[in-house]
Design an enzyme around this catalytic site. Sequence first.
Site, PDB file in Angstrom:
ATOM      1  N   HIS A  47       1.940   4.527  -2.998  1.00  0.00           N
ATOM      2  CA  HIS A  47       1.907   6.260  -2.642  1.00  0.00           C
ATOM      3  C   HIS A  47       3.357   6.384  -2.950  1.00  0.00           C
ATOM      4  O   HIS A  47       3.519   7.649  -3.576  1.00  0.00           O
ATOM      5  CB  HIS A  47       2.072   6.748  -1.360  1.00  0.00           C
ATOM      6  CG  HIS A  47       0.014   6.300  -0.754  1.00  0.00           C
ATOM      7  ND1 HIS A  47      -0.900   6.995  -1.581  1.00  0.00           N
ATOM      8  CD2 HIS A  47      -0.643   5.685   0.262  1.00  0.00           C
ATOM      9  CE1 HIS A  47      -1.437   6.995  -0.899  1.00  0.00           C
ATOM     10  NE2 HIS A  47      -1.709   6.149   0.408  1.00  0.00           N
ATOM     11  N   GLU A  60      -4.188   8.124  -2.507  1.00  0.00           N
ATOM     12  CA  GLU A  60      -5.555   6.763  -2.005  1.00  0.00           C
ATOM     13  C   GLU A  60      -5.386   5.792  -3.394  1.00  0.00           C
ATOM     14  O   GLU A  60      -5.491   4.784  -3.486  1.00  0.00           O
ATOM     15  CB  GLU A  60      -6.596   6.824  -1.331  1.00  0.00           C
ATOM     16  CG  GLU A  60      -6.168   7.402   0.006  1.00  0.00           C
ATOM     17  CD  GLU A  60      -4.984   6.131   0.481  1.00  0.00           C
ATOM     18  OE1 GLU A  60      -5.598   4.823   0.849  1.00  0.00           O
ATOM     19  OE2 GLU A  60      -4.225   6.878   1.371  1.00  0.00           O
ATOM     20  N   HIS A  63       0.764  -1.264  -0.076  1.00  0.00           N
ATOM     21  CA  HIS A  63      -0.194   0.243  -0.092  1.00  0.00           C
ATOM     22  C   HIS A  63       1.374   1.421  -0.169  1.00  0.00           C
ATOM     23  O   HIS A  63       0.971   2.280  -0.862  1.00  0.00           O
ATOM     24  CB  HIS A  63      -0.736   0.022   1.017  1.00  0.00           C
ATOM     25  CG  HIS A  63      -1.857   1.067   1.553  1.00  0.00           C
ATOM     26  ND1 HIS A  63      -3.021   1.146   1.048  1.00  0.00           N
ATOM     27  CD2 HIS A  63      -1.719   2.489   1.503  1.00  0.00           C
ATOM     28  CE1 HIS A  63      -3.335   2.532   1.069  1.00  0.00           C
ATOM     29  NE2 HIS A  63      -2.974   3.203   1.854  1.00  0.00           N
ATOM     30  N   GLU A  64       1.479   1.354   0.608  1.00  0.00           N
ATOM     31  CA  GLU A  64       2.445   2.683   1.023  1.00  0.00           C
ATOM     32  C   GLU A  64       3.530   2.204  -0.072  1.00  0.00           C
ATOM     33  O   GLU A  64       3.997   3.552  -0.710  1.00  0.00           O
ATOM     34  CB  GLU A  64       3.336   2.590   2.151  1.00  0.00           C
ATOM     35  CG  GLU A  64       2.953   2.258   3.563  1.00  0.00           C
ATOM     36  CD  GLU A  64       1.401   3.822   3.790  1.00  0.00           C
ATOM     37  OE1 GLU A  64       1.366   4.604   2.700  1.00  0.00           O
ATOM     38  OE2 GLU A  64       0.850   3.354   4.544  1.00  0.00           O
TER      39      GLU A  64
END
Lengths: 502, 502
Positions: free
Chosen positions: B270, B296, B266-267
């Site tokens: 980003h 997001e 997830h990170e």
Amino acid sequence: MTNSHTVSAAFIEQCKKIKGYEEALALVYWDMRTGIPTQGTTQRSNVVGLLSAEIFRLSTEPALIENVTYLEAHHDELEPLVQALVTDISQKTARFAAIPPAEYEAYTVLQSNAEAAWEEARAQNDYSLFQPYLAEIIAYKKKFISYWGEKDTPYDTLLDQFEPGMTVAVLDELFAEVRTAMVDLLKRTQAAEHQPDASVLERPFAKDKQIAFSEEVLQKMGFDFESGRIDDTIHPFAISLNQGDVRITTRYDELNFKTAVLGLIHEGGHAIYEQNIDAQYDGTPLSEGVSMGIHESQSLFYEIILGSSEAFWQDNYARLQHYAQPAFDDVPFDVFYEALNETKPSLIRIEADILTYALHIIIRYEIEKALFNDNLDVAEVQTVWQAKYQEHLGITPANDVEGLLQDIHWAGGDFGYFPSYLLGLLNAAQLEQAMRQTIDIESVIASGNYLPIKNWLTEHVHQYGKTKTPTAIMKNATGASLQPRHLIDFLEKRYTSVYKLK
Amino acid sequence: MTNSHTVSAAFIEQCKKIKGYEEALALVYWDMRTGIPTQGTTQRSNVVGLLSAEIFRLSTEPALIENVTYLEAHHDELEPLVQALVTDISQKTARFAAIPPAEYEAYTVLQSNAEAAWEEARAQNDYSLFQPYLAEIIAYKKKFISYWGEKDTPYDTLLDQFEPGMTVAVLDELFAEVRTAMVDLLKRTQAAEHQPDASVLERPFAKDKQIAFSEEVLQKMGFDFESGRIDDTIHPFAISLNQGDVRITTRYDELNFKTAVLGLIHEGGHAIYEQNIDAQYDGTPLSEGVSMGIHESQSLFYEIILGSSEAFWQDNYARLQHYAQPAFDDVPFDVFYEALNETKPSLIRIEADILTYALHIIIRYEIEKALFNDNLDVAEVQTVWQAKYQEHLGITPANDVEGLLQDIHWAGGDFGYFPSYLLGLLNAAQLEQAMRQTIDIESVIASGNYLPIKNWLTEHVHQYGKTKTPTAIMKNATGASLQPRHLIDFLEKRYTSVYKLK
């Protein structure tokens, strides 16, 4: 509320703001020297420039200078903290303000280019690539000395910036005595029948075990892990962000544990100094070690007087053997301890033992002094370097990387800095003598609780931050000005025992 | 050289200076959330205040505003980069400048106190300790809304700051459709005969092996380790210092590898966004993700569409089994994959699966809207919270920590932020549909080389930084405005397969 109070309050805020920017800059430096991703450095350099420029601006802005001028005129009405701040800031301000901003900026660009040229010269093993930058750096420094005002000699002006009050006249005398004694002592160790065998130290010792052992030692020394941390780096250093955040770094060599273990003890000494400055100065420029010479006295006290002593290893050798198992299982205590204290002429300063280290520093001091006071030409530094290594240490570098390209200091314009290392050693030995009057150092070390040592150093050195001069600190703590015989006696005693000298 | 050129050049320098301070501040935040020693935080908070104040000052200084005004009047003569910078900076400047500096400062102090009160309220499990701070934060925000200018409704003004152009009218419609579909889908999964067993995931998986596995995945995703790094933290995040230094963090749970492994994916999403913005914007405020909703969409694309897909685990499960050996040796692929995609009503948003996550967000959206548009009293939030959890998810928190004290957002005054999470999910699903027109996503994932996915996202999203609006990016990339059916179809398909729904 008198006007002094109002001005003092405003002035303290100005000082804290400068210190706050210095803290941000310190974090950027720490990050660039520990874990920054390689692609992030170019843009980060701009941030360094931005914060440095703001510190310069804040340190020279008229609103600050007005307050300093007012407070200097009302010195007797001020709180001691404000008096000390005024002294500190007015020195810095005067130093900055003397230089025309455009020249200062050109100089910072030159510094950065000179450091790059130095890296390149090292990579090529060719001093000539660095020489023109060195010449330019020295020319700038000479011009700055004329702005700042020449003290007894031009080089005195530079010395004073690292070691307030220190002069060529004093250093010449101190260092001459040290040099004579060290050259003599070194010859006697070389002629000794009994010789330590340093090769027994080159045994495998895993990084994580080195960390575990070092953390135990740091804990016993009184390093506060809630106010500090340890990180990996290439060139070890200690850096204080604020009093509750003092970071040390090291490099691990699994076949040479001394690098990290004694390195961390050394940096831990710097950190303990910064962690124990009186809390009332936190957030102000007074919450820093007072000079390089006093700072090094703390790191070297822990590294040499504590961390390389027989008592220390009697307390810690079994634990080291345990962590390094089975590497040192067959190495008797005496063999280990003597190996740690081997002395031998070598070409690289940062790898030198403490006896020959003094000679490395004296060589640099003599060359710097010649560059600034006798106009030694940069084209001749190479020859002079070779000759001095031969004269003092009896060896000659085969190339520039082993010779005058080994240190970054000159590329950064840090002339006058090297003597601090030897002053630190002289201070440490003199502090040890003073400490002996109330503390049985060997018994304290043998007890495994080293805190009485930290407490003594905090009481006599750490707590003051920048509120006392180095000279006042040494005088207060030891009752005397700097006397080289303490260091000479100390080394004489240690090497007599290690080499079983007559 | 025309005057527009001169003003543009000066203006770009002003923007870079602001961005430079933002980079310094980002480093301070990263450090405070990763490794700062506990005793260092108080003084470091002053540095945060100092840098924030300077960013405020630079963003509102007359010299900047004059340039912005001039450049706005000469819009057609400007380079596209300058046009985009003017748009971005003038928005920020207007937002800052609308608030009287004294009120802004009082508000930042309140924020910091409110966060401390929130921590304390959590420790005591007692909303009433936080309630007065919440009331005050909301009162400030309402006053700020009146300064900024109320859009269609007061809450629209807040929404617009996180998701430029987004409105309550649009969200009401989007979210209503999602809510209906999710509530229905959730009921069907609950009624299904075939139920995954998530407990098979709770097997021991050593931290260093989780790191090794995750680094392999990040490498395949295209995370550039020369422009980023991974650190430990309590609350995971991604932060861009500059384009060559984008950092991600995670927390490791050795009995729940999902936390770190899916957290890093997830990170990493980003970070890949920030690492792939066009290099011409580096060092300027345009080198950032354009909005939370687009940001997001990138993290969730990687976490949900890639990292939780069947194709992904077909490519990676054997490797995970290898790293976790022997934990998953006896867990067949289907059992593992279905366990990862279990859905179940739960009370804590950040631990929720993706289906129920949408409902968590909708609840917060409805409450925020009521606070700002219908003057819901802070004393009633607790009751409303309970009722909505019962209504949407069929469960009720037993206490405040499991209820309205779980998120820090309100303590920080971040109203209008929550909807971005669900917008991100909607955007991600719509981008996936568009990507399918040129990329066979499952085959790409099965091939083990995920770069075509990154390249598509870079071409359609990343490269633009802040030079296009979120709406323009979505329109360009997908040919349409936001349509909830893409997300609904995506979840319908995934859960139909996992739960073997009819």
